[in-house]
Scaffold this motif. Structure first.
Motif, PDB file in Angstrom:
ATOM      1  N   LYS A  49       3.052   4.307   2.138  1.00 21.66           N
ATOM      2  CA  LYS A  49       2.292   3.654   1.070  1.00 21.66           C
ATOM      3  C   LYS A  49       3.198   2.777   0.207  1.00 21.66           C
ATOM      4  O   LYS A  49       2.844   1.640  -0.136  1.00 21.66           O
ATOM      5  CB  LYS A  49       1.612   4.700   0.192  1.00 21.66           C
ATOM      6  CG  LYS A  49       0.766   4.096  -0.926  1.00 21.66           C
ATOM      7  CD  LYS A  49       0.106   5.167  -1.763  1.00 21.66           C
ATOM      8  CE  LYS A  49      -0.827   4.554  -2.799  1.00 21.66           C
ATOM      9  NZ  LYS A  49      -0.162   3.553  -3.663  1.00 21.66           N
ATOM     10  N   THR A  50       4.371   3.298  -0.133  1.00 21.92           N
ATOM     11  CA  THR A  50       5.302   2.523  -0.954  1.00 21.92           C
ATOM     12  C   THR A  50       5.765   1.269  -0.221  1.00 21.92           C
ATOM     13  O   THR A  50       5.830   0.178  -0.800  1.00 21.92           O
ATOM     14  CB  THR A  50       6.513   3.388  -1.334  1.00 21.92           C
ATOM     15  OG1 THR A  50       6.067   4.485  -2.136  1.00 21.92           O
ATOM     16  CG2 THR A  50       7.547   2.586  -2.111  1.00 21.92           C
ATOM     17  N   LEU A  51       6.077   1.420   1.060  1.00 19.67           N
ATOM     18  CA  LEU A  51       6.497   0.259   1.840  1.00 19.67           C
ATOM     19  C   LEU A  51       5.383  -0.777   1.952  1.00 19.67           C
ATOM     20  O   LEU A  51       5.629  -1.989   1.890  1.00 19.67           O
ATOM     21  CB  LEU A  51       6.939   0.706   3.239  1.00 19.67           C
ATOM     22  CG  LEU A  51       8.260   1.475   3.301  1.00 19.67           C
ATOM     23  CD1 LEU A  51       8.488   2.012   4.716  1.00 19.67           C
ATOM     24  CD2 LEU A  51       9.431   0.594   2.878  1.00 19.67           C
ATOM     25  N   THR A  52       4.140  -0.297   2.090  1.00 22.92           N
ATOM     26  CA  THR A  52       3.011  -1.225   2.172  1.00 22.92           C
ATOM     27  C   THR A  52       2.843  -1.995   0.866  1.00 22.92           C
ATOM     28  O   THR A  52       2.493  -3.190   0.869  1.00 22.92           O
ATOM     29  CB  THR A  52       1.716  -0.462   2.499  1.00 22.92           C
ATOM     30  OG1 THR A  52       1.875   0.234   3.746  1.00 22.92           O
ATOM     31  CG2 THR A  52       0.536  -1.410   2.618  1.00 22.92           C
ATOM     32  N   ASP A  53       3.106  -1.351  -0.252  1.00 17.83           N
ATOM     33  CA  ASP A  53       3.012  -2.024  -1.545  1.00 17.83           C
ATOM     34  C   ASP A  53       4.143  -3.040  -1.744  1.00 17.83           C
ATOM     35  O   ASP A  53       3.915  -4.132  -2.270  1.00 17.83           O
ATOM     36  CB  ASP A  53       3.059  -0.995  -2.679  1.00 17.83           C
ATOM     37  CG  ASP A  53       1.808  -0.126  -2.727  1.00 17.83           C
ATOM     38  OD1 ASP A  53       0.775  -0.533  -2.142  1.00 17.83           O
ATOM     39  OD2 ASP A  53       1.868   0.969  -3.330  1.00 17.83           O
ATOM     40  N   LEU A  54       5.357  -2.666  -1.328  1.00 18.37           N
ATOM     41  CA  LEU A  54       6.505  -3.531  -1.591  1.00 18.37           C
ATOM     42  C   LEU A  54       6.677  -4.639  -0.550  1.00 18.37           C
ATOM     43  O   LEU A  54       7.027  -5.775  -0.889  1.00 18.37           O
ATOM     44  CB  LEU A  54       7.778  -2.692  -1.664  1.00 18.37           C
ATOM     45  CG  LEU A  54       8.143  -2.107  -3.028  1.00 18.37           C
ATOM     46  CD1 LEU A  54       7.111  -1.090  -3.493  1.00 18.37           C
ATOM     47  CD2 LEU A  54       9.537  -1.495  -3.019  1.00 18.37           C
ATOM     48  N   VAL A  55       6.483  -4.307   0.718  1.00 14.86           N
ATOM     49  CA  VAL A  55       6.647  -5.290   1.809  1.00 14.86           C
ATOM     50  C   VAL A  55       5.422  -5.218   2.720  1.00 14.86           C
ATOM     51  O   VAL A  55       5.490  -4.692   3.844  1.00 14.86           O
ATOM     52  CB  VAL A  55       7.955  -5.023   2.593  1.00 14.86           C
ATOM     53  CG1 VAL A  55       9.156  -5.535   1.827  1.00 14.86           C
ATOM     54  CG2 VAL A  55       8.149  -3.532   2.906  1.00 14.86           C
ATOM     55  N   PRO A  56       4.276  -5.721   2.258  1.00 17.26           N
ATOM     56  CA  PRO A  56       3.002  -5.532   2.981  1.00 17.26           C
ATOM     57  C   PRO A  56       3.004  -6.033   4.419  1.00 17.26           C
ATOM     58  O   PRO A  56       2.333  -5.447   5.281  1.00 17.26           O
ATOM     59  CB  PRO A  56       1.998  -6.302   2.114  1.00 17.26           C
ATOM     60  CG  PRO A  56       2.825  -7.225   1.284  1.00 17.26           C
ATOM     61  CD  PRO A  56       4.101  -6.534   1.043  1.00 17.26           C
TER      62      PRO A  56
END
Length: 312
Positions: A86-93
């Motif tokens: 989820k964090t990766l999707t927010d930061l580097v979608p």
């Protein structure tokens, strides 16, 4: 008439010889005594040398080198797995699954992973994001000192480096709560030929490990630049997760480390002396790291910004 005179001379010669014998006899005990004293003196010194020779350990030698406190953390998590999906999707979608692990000869002492995201909107421009996580662990050693102190020194240098990037504009620094023992977020604007980049560098220390998050974004081909506040909050969230991953990898239950105000499920494990100090890392630090790896610093803000521009 001559015989008495010869007898007297003979008696005188015998008397002289007897006198010399007595003198020599008296001198013999003195020589023996002197020799005996000399022999006793040598034996005493030899005994002293035998008990306090080069190989002997004295009480002063035993206390000359105090025991160094063993480092709290002995290993690092997988660098590409420290952040949630989820964090990766927010930061580097557009690059959440494209993590690229950096090369390391000692993964127990240092590691890194980077992600690149480019959201191309055609004629409306595109949004670029670049994220890098760096982990550096310091061991304790008799020559360099305790691991947490070595990490604290490196942490301070990382923060200073982020605050002194050439060409940076509008630089701001602030402490970050809930991310290990100490953490600082540094943000600034950096102009590149590709566009105006918003750079965030968050450095955190938990015990003897330093975590550095480099995160930047830009609006390219005419698209609007991202909000620095939004990017900074995202980077702070990422560093808290990374710190928790370090603690969890060392059996601390996934907490955010000691000194965390929030976000930590458990405290950092208490230090306990070991029978022998861990090998140094210079920097594996380590040294050791850590000897050769710890000497090479984690990615700085300037290098990450340059990398981001090149990747874009």
């Amino acid at each position: 008439m001559h015989q008495p005179a010869q007898r007297d001379r003979s008696d005188q010669q015998r008397a002289k010889r007897l006198s010399r014998v007595l003198v020599c006899a008296a001198a013999v005990p003195v020589m023996l005594i002197a020799a005996g004293c000399s022999s006793d003196s040598g034996s005493s010194e030899g005994a002293k040398e035998g008990t306090a020779g080069p190989g002997a350990t004295t009480s002063a030698d035993a206390t000359a080198a105090p025991t160094v406190q063993a480092a709290a953390y002995k290993k690092l998590p997988e660098p590409c797995a420290v952040l949630s999906k989820k964090t990766l999707t927010d930061l580097v979608p557009k690059g959440a699954t494209s993590g690229k692990e950096g090369t390391s000869s000692d993964t127990a002492s240092r590691g890194s992973c980077s992600w690149t995201s480019l959201d191309n909107k055609g004629v409306k421009g595109s949004q670029f994001r670049w994220l890098n996580v760096s982990l550096l662990r310091f061991d304790s050693s008799q020559t360099q000192g305790e691991g947490d102190k070595l990490a604290a020194s490196y942490y301070a240098k990382q923060v200073q480096a982020a605050q002194a990037v050439t060409g940076a504009k509008n630089t701001k620094s602030e402490p970050v709560a809930g991310a290990g023992d100490e953490a600082t977020a540094v943000r600034y604007d950096l102009k590149k030929k590709e566009g105006a980049f918003k750079q965030q560098t968050v450095v955190a220390r938990v015990e003897n490990v330093v975590v550095t998050i480099d995160y930047n974004g830009a609006g390219l081909a005419g698209d609007k630049a991202p909000s620095a506040d939004t990017l900074t909050k995202a980077a702070e969230k990422a560093v808290k997760e990374a710190v928790a991953a370090v603690s969890s990898a060392n059996g601390a239950g996934g907490g955010a480390g000691s000194g965390s105000g929030s976000g930590g499920a458990s405290s950092t494990p208490s230090k306990s002396p070991s029978k022998s100090p861990a090998k140094s890392a210079s920097p594996s630090a380590s040294r050791s790291a850590a000897k050769s790896d710890a000497k090479a610093p984690a990615a700085t803000a300037s290098s990450s910004a340059s990398s981001a521009a090149d990747k874009s």
